[in-house]
Design a protein around this motif. Structure first.
Motif, PDB file in Angstrom:
ATOM      1  N   ASP A  35       0.956  -1.194   0.043  1.00 37.12           N
ATOM      2  CA  ASP A  35       0.253  -0.108  -0.308  1.00 37.12           C
ATOM      3  C   ASP A  35       0.791   0.940   0.567  1.00 37.12           C
ATOM      4  O   ASP A  35       1.930   1.544  -0.158  1.00 37.12           O
ATOM      5  CB  ASP A  35      -1.107  -0.106   0.975  1.00 37.12           C
ATOM      6  N   ALA A  39       3.697  -1.114   3.568  1.00 35.29           N
ATOM      7  CA  ALA A  39       3.244  -2.213   4.570  1.00 35.29           C
ATOM      8  C   ALA A  39       2.419  -2.955   3.046  1.00 35.29           C
ATOM      9  O   ALA A  39       2.039  -2.905   2.262  1.00 35.29           O
ATOM     10  CB  ALA A  39       2.255  -1.902   5.536  1.00 35.29           C
ATOM     11  N   SER A  40       3.091  -4.299   3.475  1.00 35.20           N
ATOM     12  CA  SER A  40       2.715  -5.544   2.567  1.00 35.20           C
ATOM     13  C   SER A  40       0.868  -5.507   2.607  1.00 35.20           C
ATOM     14  O   SER A  40       0.374  -5.576   4.186  1.00 35.20           O
ATOM     15  CB  SER A  40       3.611  -6.314   3.032  1.00 35.20           C
ATOM     16  N   GLN A  41       0.463  -5.795   1.670  1.00 33.99           N
ATOM     17  CA  GLN A  41      -1.197  -6.426   2.050  1.00 33.99           C
ATOM     18  C   GLN A  41      -1.665  -8.018   2.195  1.00 33.99           C
ATOM     19  O   GLN A  41      -0.934  -8.588   0.897  1.00 33.99           O
ATOM     20  CB  GLN A  41      -1.741  -5.598   0.865  1.00 33.99           C
ATOM     21  N   THR A  42      -2.057  -7.714   3.146  1.00 36.44           N
ATOM     22  CA  THR A  42      -2.112  -9.240   3.440  1.00 36.44           C
ATOM     23  C   THR A  42      -3.691  -9.188   3.025  1.00 36.44           C
ATOM     24  O   THR A  42      -4.520  -8.474   2.233  1.00 36.44           O
ATOM     25  CB  THR A  42      -1.900  -9.782   4.893  1.00 36.44           C
ATOM     26  N   GLU A  44      -6.707  -9.943   4.881  1.00 30.03           N
ATOM     27  CA  GLU A  44      -7.261  -9.397   5.458  1.00 30.03           C
ATOM     28  C   GLU A  44      -7.221  -7.411   5.380  1.00 30.03           C
ATOM     29  O   GLU A  44      -8.173  -7.276   5.085  1.00 30.03           O
ATOM     30  CB  GLU A  44      -6.677 -10.118   6.837  1.00 30.03           C
ATOM     31  N   SER A  45      -5.856  -7.031   5.275  1.00 29.65           N
ATOM     32  CA  SER A  45      -5.919  -6.033   5.081  1.00 29.65           C
ATOM     33  C   SER A  45      -6.582  -5.176   3.554  1.00 29.65           C
ATOM     34  O   SER A  45      -7.244  -4.412   3.679  1.00 29.65           O
ATOM     35  CB  SER A  45      -4.345  -4.921   5.036  1.00 29.65           C
ATOM     36  N   ARG A  46      -6.339  -6.399   2.873  1.00 33.61           N
ATOM     37  CA  ARG A  46      -7.248  -5.849   1.538  1.00 33.61           C
ATOM     38  C   ARG A  46      -8.788  -6.175   1.224  1.00 33.61           C
ATOM     39  O   ARG A  46      -9.474  -5.558   0.686  1.00 33.61           O
ATOM     40  CB  ARG A  46      -6.848  -7.211   0.122  1.00 33.61           C
ATOM     41  N   ILE A  48     -10.499  -5.482   4.115  1.00 31.13           N
ATOM     42  CA  ILE A  48     -10.607  -4.742   4.814  1.00 31.13           C
ATOM     43  C   ILE A  48     -11.170  -3.070   4.323  1.00 31.13           C
ATOM     44  O   ILE A  48     -12.124  -2.028   4.219  1.00 31.13           O
ATOM     45  CB  ILE A  48      -9.876  -4.184   5.890  1.00 31.13           C
ATOM     46  N   SER A  49     -10.009  -2.906   2.893  1.00 30.39           N
ATOM     47  CA  SER A  49      -9.940  -2.089   1.934  1.00 30.39           C
ATOM     48  C   SER A  49     -11.218  -1.833   0.961  1.00 30.39           C
ATOM     49  O   SER A  49     -11.933  -1.328   1.346  1.00 30.39           O
ATOM     50  CB  SER A  49      -8.788  -2.032   0.939  1.00 30.39           C
TER      51      SER A  49
END
Length: 80
Positions: A35, A39-42, A44-46, A48-49
């Motif tokens: 991002d 920070a590396s996108q996991t 879970e983070s994808r 949430i986005s």
């Protein structure tokens, strides 16, 4: 007759624009590996986005559905 056609054409254009404005950032969010902060996108983070993006597009979607219902109710074909 002209109002019916105009309303449906404008609804279609609005729908196409809203879908494009949603799909392009959604594909970008899903395809990126890092991002803006580095920070590396996991997974879970994808997700949430994407949920944040969906919440943002909830209002235009509600407008689209209300407009569709109005088109169906007010401009339905007469049975004459």
């Amino acid at each position: 007759m002209m109002a019916k056609l105009t309303s449906w054409i404008l609804w279609s254009i609005y729908s196409a624009i809203i879908w494009l404005l949603f799909l392009i950032p959604a594909i970008f969010v899903w395809a990126r590996t890092v991002d803006g902060t580095g920070a590396s996108q996991t997974f879970e983070s994808r997700m949430i986005s994407l949920m944040v993006l969906m919440v943002f597009f909830l209002v235009p979607f509600i407008i689209q559905v209300i407009w569709l219902i109005c088109n169906i109710v007010f401009y339905r074909p007469s049975s004459r």
